[in-house]
Design an enzyme around this catalytic site. Sequence first.
Site, short mmCIF file in Angstrom:
data_model
loop_
_atom_site.label_atom_id
_atom_site.label_comp_id
_atom_site.label_asym_id
_atom_site.label_seq_id
_atom_site.Cartn_x
_atom_site.Cartn_y
_atom_site.Cartn_z
CD GLU A 181 33.78 41.32 17.54
OE1 GLU A 181 33.92 42.54 17.87
OE2 GLU A 181 32.81 40.80 17.26
CB ALA A 330 24.21 47.72 16.61
#
Length: 460
Positions: A181, A330
């Site tokens: 990213e 997450a």
Amino acid sequence: MEPLPDHVIPRRVVIIGGGFAGLLAARRLRRCPLEITLIDRSANHVFQPLLFQCATGGLNVGQIAPPLRGIFRGQDNVRVLLAAVTGFDLPGHKVHARAPDGTVFDLGYDYLIVAAGNETSYFGHEELRVYAPGLKTINDAQEVRRRIFGAFENAELARDSEDRRSWLTFVVVGAGPTGVEMAGQIRELATRTLRDEFTSIDPTTCRVILADGADEPLAAFGHHLAGRAVRTLRHLGVELRMRTLARSIDATGVDLQGPDGLVSHVDCRTVIWAAGVHASPLAGMLVEAAGAKADRQGRILVEPDCTLPGHPEIYCVGDMMNYRDLPGVAEVAMQSGLHSANMIRRSLLDLPSNRRFRYLDLGSAAYLARGHGLVEFHGLKLSGFSGWVTWLAVHITFLTGFTNRGAALLTWLFALGGRRRSQRTLELRDIQNDIQSGPEAPHTTAASAHEAPKVPRPVR
Ligand SMILES: Cc1cc2nc3c(=O)[nH]c(=O)nc-3n(C[C@H](O)[C@H](O)[C@H](O)COP(=O)(O)OP(=O)(O)OC[C@H]3O[C@@H](n4cnc5c(N)ncnc54)[C@H](O)[C@@H]3O)c2cc1C
């Protein structure tokens, strides 16, 4: 959820960490007759998967880090404390902590949920942190942003082409989701946002090198999606150096050792470390105090119900636990946090509270560039625009707080239509350390600085 009987005596729950695991645990306990203390050394819940957007000027930190006090404003059984946990007294059921002014204090508990996450690991070479910041906290994101935008400013004033090239070279170490990213975003920033904003440099010529010891980037997504990632990254102009290790990093650049064993030096001033994590030091303290075991990343090997071995009253959840080698993502954090809260609820109801944690795999998603994302969900593989839209939807859904969700969505829609990034504040003093950390700069007059060779502005 079963309602709790009125006669249940309030009990003290201490939750360490207001990340995904701690936050969801505290929320799940909202209707319970409990005195919950949520203690975190940050006043904010940080949505880490979007830190790279802050680090490249796309989102502001407030949009991805709402204050914990605001989140729990309406939950009367939660008290939020900004303090650092420093140790444990397991026999005495106490947590030692330090307040912002340095005062030390203890917190007693009946149940303890430890959700302190993990930290950037330099594999024993902490000295690298100065040259290669990681991306784990709000401060990290601000530091990385400062260095990236500072590099372009320094390149504009570079004294010669060699100096300019080293300011315009960025090395990202680690090609997992964070590294991919970051690399993609730096190229996108240079080729879309900054491309015609400078006079002496052409930002689109910046080199972004993504190095990793693995065979391909995003190895966890499988060969098919990793191949898509390679194509998109190359299209963006990212130089991939796979099966390559960073051997040393200093103010002048990085030594990279390629698959042939040869080491080459890359002159660059900006290195971003996305290569490793280690469980919070609190995990090590608990392991020692309880005689438990840890894995190579320092994560606690927990019991099947996510408790610390020998301590049914202590749950270790999220990134700092190892349960069946689940990844540090997450979803694992959220579900294990919820599980710990559910078990505490069950014990309040005098129901067996040692149920096994069952993880529901909801797949993985990564952002590559505007219009390019990757999603893997039980054999369903999305890439390109559909992957990007799905990535966007997932992240918007999970962003905490309606205002942030709306603001992030608007910012992204704006960015999608145009090419601006609004979070670009920078002052000279922010980047002065970078100027000083490079090879000693000869004195230049303002006039000679302006004489720096100019590259033609790219055609719009
Ligand atoms: C850059 C980045 C990108 C990511 N991208 C993705 C992604 O795309 N998808 C995905 O699923 N996952 C992603 N992850 C991983 C995901 O963010 C983590 O798995 C998740 O945040 C773990 O939640 P947690 O609650 O266990 O820990 P954290 O969210 O790290 O929270 C831990 C909390 O504990 C607090 N704390 C730590 N030590 C102390 C102490 N001594 N005293 C008091 N408080 C303390 C910290 O301040 C922090 O608030 C990413 C992570 C990073 C860093």
